[in-house]
Design a protein around this motif. Structure first.
Motif, mmCIF file in Angstrom:
data_model
loop_
_atom_site.group_PDB
_atom_site.id
_atom_site.type_symbol
_atom_site.label_atom_id
_atom_site.label_comp_id
_atom_site.label_asym_id
_atom_site.label_seq_id
_atom_site.Cartn_x
_atom_site.Cartn_y
_atom_site.Cartn_z
ATOM 1 N N VAL A 115 -3.371 4.234 -1.600
ATOM 2 C CA VAL A 115 -4.409 4.357 -0.570
ATOM 3 C C VAL A 115 -4.407 5.760 0.027
ATOM 4 C CG1 VAL A 115 -4.463 1.922 0.066
ATOM 5 C CG2 VAL A 115 -2.847 3.434 1.203
ATOM 6 N N GLU A 141 -0.706 -0.647 -4.568
ATOM 7 C CA GLU A 141 -2.054 -0.097 -4.377
ATOM 8 C C GLU A 141 -1.926 1.286 -3.740
ATOM 9 O OE1 GLU A 141 -6.065 -1.227 -1.834
ATOM 10 O OE2 GLU A 141 -4.386 -2.616 -1.849
ATOM 11 N N LYS A 143 0.840 -1.190 0.000
ATOM 12 C CA LYS A 143 0.000 0.000 0.000
ATOM 13 C C LYS A 143 0.879 1.245 0.000
ATOM 14 C CE LYS A 143 -3.946 -2.204 2.079
ATOM 15 N NZ LYS A 143 -4.787 -2.374 3.239
ATOM 16 N N LYS A 168 2.143 -6.411 -6.246
ATOM 17 C CA LYS A 168 0.947 -5.589 -6.396
ATOM 18 C C LYS A 168 1.160 -4.267 -5.678
ATOM 19 C CE LYS A 168 -3.958 -5.708 -5.318
ATOM 20 N NZ LYS A 168 -4.953 -6.349 -4.480
#
Length: 95
Positions: free
Chosen positions: A91, A89, A2, A87
């Protein structure tokens, strides 16, 4: 992993630490008329064979993710060096 949408980091144009908005860098479309692309097309032209052998199995399981940081004060954009992630991401961080 994140990644926060806003990071406070050094801006070389402002010469101080400012807030930066974070996006994930995506490369643009390749230009078919660029010199390197034309040269590659010439080299792989022929009797149906490629210039180099095609890779049978791919060794790496991750891609490098480059972060694009844009200064909120002056609008200067800089890239943060890519790190290997499965991955990424973006946020929102609550304060």
């Amino acid at each position: 992993m994140k990644i926060p949408k806003v990071i406070v980091t050094y801006c070389p144009r402002c010469r101080r630490h400012t807030e930066h908005t974070v996006t994930i860098y995506k490369h643009g479309k390749r230009r078919s008329l660029a010199e390197g692309e034309r040269r590659y097309a010439r080299k792989k032209q022929g009797y149906g064979s490629k210039r180099k052998a095609e890779q049978k199995r791919f060794a790496k399981t991750t891609k490098k993710v480059v972060l694009k940081l844009k200064c909120k004060e002056c609008g200067y954009t800089l890239h943060r060096k890519g790190i290997r992630l499965k991955k990424a991401e973006l946020v929102e961080v609550a304060k």
